[in-house]
Structures are given as C-alpha cells and as structure tokens.
Scaffold this active site. Structure first.
Site, PDB file in Angstrom:
ATOM      1  N   GLU A 142      40.789  26.114  46.495  1.00 25.70           N
ATOM      2  CA  GLU A 142      39.599  26.652  47.160  1.00 25.70           C
ATOM      3  C   GLU A 142      39.315  28.061  46.664  1.00 25.70           C
ATOM      4  O   GLU A 142      40.245  28.799  46.327  1.00 25.70           O
ATOM      5  CB  GLU A 142      39.852  26.709  48.681  1.00 25.70           C
ATOM      6  CG  GLU A 142      40.298  25.374  49.251  1.00 25.70           C
ATOM      7  CD  GLU A 142      40.651  25.459  50.746  1.00 25.70           C
ATOM      8  OE1 GLU A 142      40.543  26.562  51.319  1.00 25.70           O
ATOM      9  OE2 GLU A 142      41.025  24.417  51.297  1.00 25.70           O
ATOM     10  N   LYS A 144      38.861  31.895  47.186  1.00 22.69           N
ATOM     11  CA  LYS A 144      39.284  32.820  48.239  1.00 22.69           C
ATOM     12  C   LYS A 144      38.093  33.724  48.510  1.00 22.69           C
ATOM     13  O   LYS A 144      37.754  34.596  47.707  1.00 22.69           O
ATOM     14  CB  LYS A 144      40.503  33.628  47.788  1.00 22.69           C
ATOM     15  CG  LYS A 144      41.052  34.497  48.903  1.00 22.69           C
ATOM     16  CD  LYS A 144      42.388  35.098  48.504  1.00 22.69           C
ATOM     17  CE  LYS A 144      43.077  35.809  49.658  1.00 22.69           C
ATOM     18  NZ  LYS A 144      42.273  36.777  50.373  1.00 22.69           N
ATOM     19  N   ASP A 146      35.826  36.569  49.964  1.00 26.29           N
ATOM     20  CA  ASP A 146      36.123  37.940  50.379  1.00 26.29           C
ATOM     21  C   ASP A 146      35.272  38.302  51.595  1.00 26.29           C
ATOM     22  O   ASP A 146      34.193  38.867  51.486  1.00 26.29           O
ATOM     23  CB  ASP A 146      35.845  38.904  49.216  1.00 26.29           C
ATOM     24  CG  ASP A 146      36.586  40.212  49.401  1.00 26.29           C
ATOM     25  OD1 ASP A 146      37.364  40.321  50.366  1.00 26.29           O
ATOM     26  OD2 ASP A 146      36.387  41.120  48.583  1.00 26.29           O
ATOM     27  N   TYR A 256      37.481  26.390  56.340  1.00 31.70           N
ATOM     28  CA  TYR A 256      38.500  25.905  55.392  1.00 31.70           C
ATOM     29  C   TYR A 256      39.814  25.494  56.049  1.00 31.70           C
ATOM     30  O   TYR A 256      40.763  25.146  55.363  1.00 31.70           O
ATOM     31  CB  TYR A 256      38.766  26.936  54.290  1.00 31.70           C
ATOM     32  CG  TYR A 256      39.043  28.357  54.757  1.00 31.70           C
ATOM     33  CD1 TYR A 256      40.162  28.667  55.518  1.00 31.70           C
ATOM     34  CD2 TYR A 256      38.165  29.384  54.422  1.00 31.70           C
ATOM     35  CE1 TYR A 256      40.409  29.956  55.931  1.00 31.70           C
ATOM     36  CE2 TYR A 256      38.403  30.688  54.829  1.00 31.70           C
ATOM     37  CZ  TYR A 256      39.528  30.971  55.586  1.00 31.70           C
ATOM     38  OH  TYR A 256      39.765  32.251  56.001  1.00 31.70           O
ATOM     39  N   LYS A 351      45.293  36.036  43.170  1.00 32.12           N
ATOM     40  CA  LYS A 351      44.310  37.123  43.237  1.00 32.12           C
ATOM     41  C   LYS A 351      43.769  37.441  41.842  1.00 32.12           C
ATOM     42  O   LYS A 351      44.544  37.620  40.906  1.00 32.12           O
ATOM     43  CB  LYS A 351      44.974  38.390  43.811  1.00 32.12           C
ATOM     44  CG  LYS A 351      45.292  38.303  45.290  1.00 32.12           C
ATOM     45  CD  LYS A 351      44.029  38.488  46.098  1.00 32.12           C
ATOM     46  CE  LYS A 351      44.198  39.152  47.413  1.00 32.12           C
ATOM     47  NZ  LYS A 351      44.341  40.498  47.592  1.00 32.12           N
ATOM     48  N   CYS A 445      16.913  72.916  34.735  1.00 28.19           N
ATOM     49  CA  CYS A 445      17.611  72.116  33.715  1.00 28.19           C
ATOM     50  C   CYS A 445      18.963  72.751  33.390  1.00 28.19           C
ATOM     51  O   CYS A 445      19.028  73.950  33.098  1.00 28.19           O
ATOM     52  CB  CYS A 445      16.737  72.036  32.463  1.00 28.19           C
ATOM     53  SG  CYS A 445      17.606  71.317  31.065  1.00 28.19           S
ATOM     54  N   CYS A 448      18.692  74.202  29.610  1.00 28.46           N
ATOM     55  CA  CYS A 448      17.811  75.293  29.175  1.00 28.46           C
ATOM     56  C   CYS A 448      17.402  76.226  30.317  1.00 28.46           C
ATOM     57  O   CYS A 448      16.794  77.272  30.080  1.00 28.46           O
ATOM     58  CB  CYS A 448      16.554  74.732  28.502  1.00 28.46           C
ATOM     59  SG  CYS A 448      15.445  73.901  29.643  1.00 28.46           S
ATOM     60  N   CYS A 463      13.004  67.393  32.579  1.00 32.51           N
ATOM     61  CA  CYS A 463      12.912  68.734  32.013  1.00 32.51           C
ATOM     62  C   CYS A 463      11.743  68.647  31.026  1.00 32.51           C
ATOM     63  O   CYS A 463      11.778  67.831  30.100  1.00 32.51           O
ATOM     64  CB  CYS A 463      14.199  69.101  31.275  1.00 32.51           C
ATOM     65  SG  CYS A 463      13.982  70.562  30.235  1.00 32.51           S
ATOM     66  N   CYS A 468      14.052  72.607  24.905  1.00 32.65           N
ATOM     67  CA  CYS A 468      15.352  72.438  25.573  1.00 32.65           C
ATOM     68  C   CYS A 468      16.404  71.938  24.572  1.00 32.65           C
ATOM     69  O   CYS A 468      16.205  70.910  23.913  1.00 32.65           O
ATOM     70  CB  CYS A 468      15.197  71.447  26.726  1.00 32.65           C
ATOM     71  SG  CYS A 468      16.758  70.961  27.438  1.00 32.65           S
TER      72      CYS A 468
HETATM   73  S1  IVH Z   1      43.758  29.760  54.346  1.00 29.91           S
HETATM   74  C1  IVH Z   1      47.318  29.455  56.912  1.00 29.91           C
HETATM   75  N1  IVH Z   1      41.729  29.579  52.701  1.00 29.91           N
HETATM   76  O1  IVH Z   1      42.388  35.121  52.949  1.00 29.91           O
HETATM   77  C2  IVH Z   1      46.233  29.634  55.903  1.00 29.91           C
HETATM   78  N2  IVH Z   1      42.218  31.719  53.616  1.00 29.91           N
HETATM   79  O2  IVH Z   1      44.748  36.692  52.450  1.00 29.91           O
HETATM   80  C3  IVH Z   1      45.402  30.789  56.177  1.00 29.91           C
HETATM   81  N3  IVH Z   1      40.676  33.476  52.907  1.00 29.91           N
HETATM   82  O3  IVH Z   1      43.285  35.456  56.316  1.00 29.91           O
HETATM   83  C4  IVH Z   1      44.288  31.060  55.350  1.00 29.91           C
HETATM   84  N4  IVH Z   1      39.398  32.232  51.653  1.00 29.91           N
HETATM   85  O4  IVH Z   1      40.775  35.560  55.694  1.00 29.91           O
HETATM   86  C5  IVH Z   1      42.470  30.396  53.476  1.00 29.91           C
HETATM   87  N5  IVH Z   1      39.939  29.254  51.276  1.00 29.91           N
HETATM   88  C6  IVH Z   1      40.667  30.057  52.025  1.00 29.91           C
HETATM   89  C7  IVH Z   1      40.368  31.432  52.157  1.00 29.91           C
HETATM   90  C8  IVH Z   1      41.179  32.241  52.957  1.00 29.91           C
HETATM   91  C9  IVH Z   1      39.596  33.445  52.119  1.00 29.91           C
HETATM   92  C10 IVH Z   1      41.196  34.707  53.553  1.00 29.91           C
HETATM   93  C11 IVH Z   1      41.490  34.554  55.030  1.00 29.91           C
HETATM   94  C12 IVH Z   1      42.963  34.828  55.127  1.00 29.91           C
HETATM   95  C13 IVH Z   1      43.174  35.716  53.939  1.00 29.91           C
HETATM   96  C14 IVH Z   1      44.609  35.796  53.499  1.00 29.91           C
END
Ligand code: IVH
Length: 713
Positions: A142, A144, A146, A256, A351, A445, A448, A463, A468
């Site tokens: 999945e 991640k 932000d 998720y 990450k 400026c 100059c 300017c 200049c």
């Molecule tokens: S699963 C027990 N899935 O990342 C599993 N977390 O660094 C818990 N996050 O607290 C999280 N995308 O806020 C999961 N596809 C994803 C995610 C995800 C973002 C965040 C979430 C979690 C944090 C952990």
C-alpha cells in the site's frame, strides 16, 4: 558497562524525541523534518540495542505517537492503534523480508517461542537454530499516505465516533470535525443483514496536493499564514476546536485497516475476514475510499518491485506518499507473528528518501537580473535534501516572502523534490529567534544603490538604472550565452571579473579585448585567453536573430527575434522602423514593438550598436524569410509543455515558438510529452508528473537549443 556519555546521549535523545513528537502529533507544527525525527529514533534504538541496560519501558522507542491534546475528549481505542517499523533503504527492506520469511518458517513449523524472541526490526538475527524455509508469503502493498491516522467507529452502520491515534491506546475525539469530511459516510452503504454491529475503519486523513495548493493560494490572498505542506495542513485542519473551520478545509480519507469488528458481512467477531485483502474489500463495499494503488504481491520480490515502482511514481499521485507499507496478507499469520509494544511484526513501512529538511535561513538577499528584475533568494546553512546539497533557494518575489513570512535567522523547511529547483516552504515558528521582524524588501538596489521600482499591479520589482553593475554583468553574460552570441568561455564569473577590472562596461567592449588585457587575470592561461578571444571573434558572424536576443531587449526572445530578423533582414532597417511597422510583423504585437522603439531611442543603446558595427558584428539576417518562409520543423509532431515564467519569452511566445516549429504545446504533461520547459515559479503538479513519467525537464537555455535543433541535451 555503559559509558556515561552514552547514558547522557540516550537521555537527551528521549527528551528530544518526546518534545518533537508533541510538536508533530499534538501541535501539528513540527520543528524538524520527518527524516530528522526518524534519525533521532534510529540513533536511540541503536544505543538501546547496544546497551540493553539503557532500555526503559517508558522510552519513546517503545511508544506510539503522543498523548492526546487536552483540548479534545479522550477516546480509549477498543483495539490499539499501532505504529509501523521503518525500513530506510531497500537493503533494510530486504533484511526485514529475510527475517520475516525465517520467522514464518518457524511459525509454520510450530516452533515454540519462535515469535517471542523474534525482534524483526532492529537488526537482530532471529534465525531459529535449525534453518527453516517458509513458503513464499503473500503480501499486501500500500502507499504510505502522509497524513494522520484516524479511527472511525460505526455501530449498526452509523458513525458514532471518530478518534485520532493519540498514543495508540487513547486518542482524541474528533467526531464533530470528521462529520464534515465529505468522503466519510455518516451511514454505511451495505445491504440489509450485511451491516456489522461494530465496524472500526482505520485509515489516513490527508489533503490532496491540488487542494493544498488551492487552500494556500486562498490563504495568501487573505494575508493568512501558509501551511508548509499537505500533512501539516491536514492535521491542523482536522484538529480544530471549531468543526466549521474543518468544514472549510478540503480533507480526504483512505481506509486501510480494520479495528474492532463484529457481525454482518464480517461475521461474528470478524470471523469472515481472512486476509488484509478481505478487510480492504469490506471497507470499500461499505462506501469508504480505498486507495487504488494497493496491490497484492505473491512474494517478497513482487513487494520490492511495488516499492520501487511507487517510489518512481510518487510525484505522479495527487497526494503525498512518504513510503510504501508492506503487510502480510493472511490474518492468521498476522496473529501468529504478533506485535511489539508499538508496531506489528507483520508489516513494515519502507520510507522513501526525504525530500524535506530543516535548516537555518542565514540571510535573504536580492539578486539583480539583466532586465533589472530584483529577485529575493534565501542563503541557507547548507543541507542535503534528496541527495544534493542546497544552500540557495529562490523566494521569487516580495509577495511570496510576505506570504511565507520567512525571516533571516528562521529555521525553515526546505524541499527539493527530484530534479525540481529547491524551495523554502516556510518557517518553523516555534524556533523563531526572539525579536525577529518581518523581512522588508530593500528600497534600493543592492548593487548600484539606486531606488528599486515596483509598478502598480506587478509582482516584480526592478532596478531601472541601466548603469547598474549587476545588470551590466548579467547583460554581458547573457550576450555571450548559448542562446545569444554563443561565446564559449564567457561565463558570469568571468564577466564579473572583467567588469570589476574595468575592462567591460557594455557588450561592445567585448570586441575590444586584447590578449594583453587578459593574461595576468586570475584563472586565465595562454590557451584560455586564445580560446576566449577566438570565440569572441567568431561570434561576430552570428547574424541578426541571435544579435537581437543578445541585446537584452525586453520581450524579445528567440522566437520574436527570428520573426523580426526574417521580416526586416537587417538591424538598420529594424532601428528605422516605426512602432506600427514593427507591430505589423506576424507574431510581434504592440507591446514588443513599443519595447523595441524604446530600446533604440535611448542614445546609450544606439552608441553600443554603432560600436558593434565598427567592430565588425554582422547586422544582417542569416536566414531571410521572404514571404513568410517556414522555420525548420525541429519539433514536428512533438509535444512540449511550458510551466513557470521564462526570461526571454512570454507564455504565448514560447507556445508560438513551439507551434512554429511543427510542435504542439498542450496544457498538461503526459507520458507522451517530449519535454517540460521549466521557468521561475513552476506549477508543482506538472513537474511532479514529468518526473514520474520520465519526461525530460529543460531550463530556458536548453529550450532555446531544443527549438533550434530539436535535440534534448
Ligand atoms: S497500517 C497496525 N497502512 O503510517 C498497522 N499505516 O508510521 C498500522 N500510514 O500510524 C498502520 N499509510 O498513520 C498503515 N497504508 C497504510 C498507511 C499507514 C499511512 C500511517 C499511519 C500510521 C503511520 C505509521
């Protein structure tokens, strides 16, 4: 025995991590970039592993997030909301995969205690005494997202409570705020008899990139402080006291994970759910958004491929992802693997390399371009972002500095996404030195000392002093640049050196330079002197179009120059032409005509032109375009997209130049785009798209060469 300095460092790290976790989770105002926070945690974890006597139950390495803020009612989670362990490189991801596979081997072979001594994260080798290979494990991959984690509790299909993660055990009640998020249904959309008695859907609240940009645009207009990034913006918007404020912010959600669950389609106590895939399907069927990028991987190799591919496409998505999450699909295996105090063993967050860092803004300076445009820029304490060291970043113009309210001495968040020009996102207010005042655009400026001028309705400041020295350096360097007279070896620094020595006052002086002027200058050898003089000599024959570009006449870029050269054929004809005659040339409007007339009516410019003639510079066109002869079709069938402000072209001119060479210039980037041309203040989404689709990104000089040759270099 632990060395006293290691004990002290561990204490300090705990204090720092706790402090910064509160800034991030409770205040939504982080003072350091995520990557810097992660580095503190990694350092503390390493110290604790190397010195087990240092480990403490209350250590932040064993904790999730931060305690709920007092302004929200506390909510105790029915099922703990865990965090994730991180892998910061593909090597670390691979090591996690190896350990997972070994651990699963032990679990599948029913080895007693296999799980308990298995610290998957943290570098311990947990191979059981006898090497047991497990079957390949199916994984769910999945993005991640932000944003910030949220738990939605539905009872009999009705949303009854929404809570943030908090410290994982107790979160914050944000139900009223969450009710204002459009993509989160108040009532689940499942058939009769299907609706679970209890269903907790967990996921991420986030702000889409376009929504974030639009929100910041509106805030800038209203004179409000800008959010540094979509994550802070989402967290700050959700964790409001007044739900009406949240309602006015464009928040979105991806589900998720499932927390407590019982009944209906999920079966008693969720017994009908066997995999993460089943959970995602239920979340989606219930009417909550599930991210379309999620895939099932048959084994670790496929999961790696997903992580790599997502990293390559991360700027293609209309929301920020800071990594990929890989989860064991089978829920029985998840249960067998279990969790540590803060994170499950069955999942890992890979990450991506950080694109944001914090650093100190040492000074705000103003540079003067060849047209006299005064551009503020930040001088930063050097910092490595996305693999390169950044020490300067443009701040574009006065309004941008005001909207971001960045001040000298501020700690600022710097972002550099891929090949994109580094940008200062905003200040870390909590770290602002006492007594700092908003930065004022200089009134004179810096080069100059003459007054700077900002015209009503324009965002740029100029300017206007032709004498200049800064403009002079820029103008002469531009005269010799590749898109103009193409004098190799005449860079900006060299020009500055020659201007400082009094050898160059204007561009015509170039043709009076002699070897004896140059030999004793620093950095000049006999060969470089000969090469430079040779290149200056050769430039005399470049012809009218390049000469016009070289003269730095406002609004006259390569396209206009070649239209004028083709039509009028000679610089003298051009100087004598009136505004009406010039404006009648195809592709040349009244603004450009007025600019040309203004340029040649200045006695100073006229004198320079005469000296160029005397030096033997060719005034005639190299390619007369009798009767509108077509330009060479260097871009036939190719799409070239332009974003941001170019120096020598208006947007229309740039597009006209592309069309005139047989190309197209659509408004958006796709995989079929031949190149993206990037000027100042480019559109973020076009850049992101180009980067992820592998479309070459060109600066203005490369664009000029592209027009000329059709080649990308
Ligand atoms: S699963 C027990 N899935 O990342 C599993 N977390 O660094 C818990 N996050 O607290 C999280 N995308 O806020 C999961 N596809 C994803 C995610 C995800 C973002 C965040 C979430 C979690 C944090 C952990």
């Amino acid at each position: 025995m632990t060395a006293p300095d290691e004990t002290a460092r561990a204490d300090e790290l705990r204090r720092l991590i706790t402090y910064h976790a509160e800034r991030y989770f409770q205040e939504d105002e982080p003072e350091i970039a995520d990557a810097e926070y992660d580095a503190l945690v990694v350092e503390l974890r390493r110290l604790e592993q190397e010195n087990p006597e240092l480990a403490a139950d209350e250590s932040p390495t064993a904790r999730v997030g931060a305690a709920p803020a007092p302004r929200f009612a506390p909510v105790r989670h029915a099922v703990a909301m865990m965090s994730l362990d991180n892998a910061f490189s593909l090597d670390e991801l691979y090591a996690w995969g190896q350990r997972l596979q070994r651990l699963l081997g032990a679990v599948q072979n029913g080895e007693p205690g296999a799980r308990d001594d298995a610290a998957i994260q943290g570098g311990e080798d947990v191979a059981p005494a006898t090497e047991v290979r497990s079957r390949p494990v199916q994984l769910v991959c999945e993005p991640k997202i932000d944003g910030l984690a949220l738990s939605l509790r539905y009872e009999s299909g009705h949303l009854v409570q929404a809570a943030t993660r908090g410290d994982g055990t107790t979160g914050e009640d944000v139900t009223a705020n969450v009710r204002t998020i459009r993509s989160i249904p108040a009532v689940l959309d499942l058939g009769d008899g299907e609706v679970p008695d209890v269903l907790e859907v967990r996921g991420e609240v986030y702000m889409a990139a376009a929504d974030f940009e639009e929100l910041n645009r509106r805030r800038a207009e209203a004179g409000e402080r800008l959010f540094a990034n979509p994550r802070n913006s989402a967290a700050g918007s959700l964790r409001q006291k007044d739900p009406a404020v949240t309602a006015s912010r464009p928040l979105s959600f991806w589900g998720y994970q499932i927390g407590e669950v019982d009944g209906g389609a999920a079966g008693p106590a969720g017994s009908a759910l066997h995999s993460q895939g089943d959970c995602l399907a239920l979340i989606s069927r219930a009417g909550l958004p599930v991210n379309p990028e999620i895939v099932v991987a048959a084994d670790l190799d496929e999961a790696f491929a997903f992580c790599r591919s997502l990293e390559g496409r991360r700027h293609d998505l209309d929301y920020e992802v800071d990594g990929a999450v890989v989860k064991v699909d089978d829920l029985d295996l998840q249960r067998a693997l279990g969790s540590t105090s803060r994170a499950p063993r069955w999942a890992i967050a890979y990450k991506f390399p950080p694109e944001e860092r914090t650093t100190v803004l040492e000074e705000i300076l103003v540079s003067i371009g060849r047209t006299g445009r005064a551009t503020p820029f930040a001088k930063l304490a050097p910092v490595v972002v996305a693999g390169s060291t950044v020490s300067l970043a443009t701040l574009h113009n006065e309004d941008q500095v005001r909207a971001k309210d960045v001040r000298p001495g501020d700690t600022v968040i710097v972002r550099k996404a891929g090949d994109v020009i580094p940008e200062v996102l905003g200040p870390v207010l909590a770290a602002r030195p006492r007594g700092s005042a908003p930065w004022e655009f200089p009134t004179t400026c810096p080069a100059c000392g003459e007054p700077l001028v900002r015209l009503e309705g324009e965002s740029d400041t100029y300017c206007v002093n032709l004498e200049c020295p800064a403009q002079r350096v820029q103008r002469i360097a531009h005269f010799g640049s590749r898109s103009a007279m193409d004098i190799e070896g005449l860079g900006e620094q060299r020009v500055a050196q020659l201007v400082e020595r009094g050898l160059l006052v204007d561009v015509a002086d170039l043709y009076a330079l002699a070897a004896s002027d140059l030999v004793d200058l620093e950095g000049f050898g006999e060969l470089s002197v000969a090469n430079l003089l040779g290149a200056i000599e050769a430039s005399k024959g470049q012809g009218l179009a390049r000469l016009l570009v070289a003269l730095s006449i406002r609004h006259v870029g390569p396209t206009v120059a070649s239209l004028l050269a083709g039509d009028l054929g000679d610089l003298d004809a051009l100087r004598q032409a009136g505004e009406a005659e010039l404006a009648a040339v195809e592709g040349v409007g009244p603004t450009i005509a007025a600019s040309l007339v203004a340029f040649f009516s200045l006695a100073q410019n006229d004198a320079v032109v005469e000296r160029l003639r005397q030096a033997g510079v060719r005034f005639s066109s190299d390619r007369p375009r009798a009767g509108g002869e077509r330009l060479r079709q260097t871009l036939a069938g190719r799409s070239v997209v332009v974003t941001g402000t170019l120096d020598a072209f208006t947007r229309e001119e740039a597009e006209a130049a592309i069309l005139a060479r047989g190309g197209k210039s659509p408004g958006s980037v796709s995989a079929r785009t031949y190149a993206l041309v990037v000027g100042a203040t480019p559109g973020d989404s076009k850049l992101k798209k180009a980067e992820s689709a592998g479309v070459p990104v060109l600066d203005e000089a490369a664009f000029v060469r592209l027009l000329d040759t059709g080649e990308l270099d």
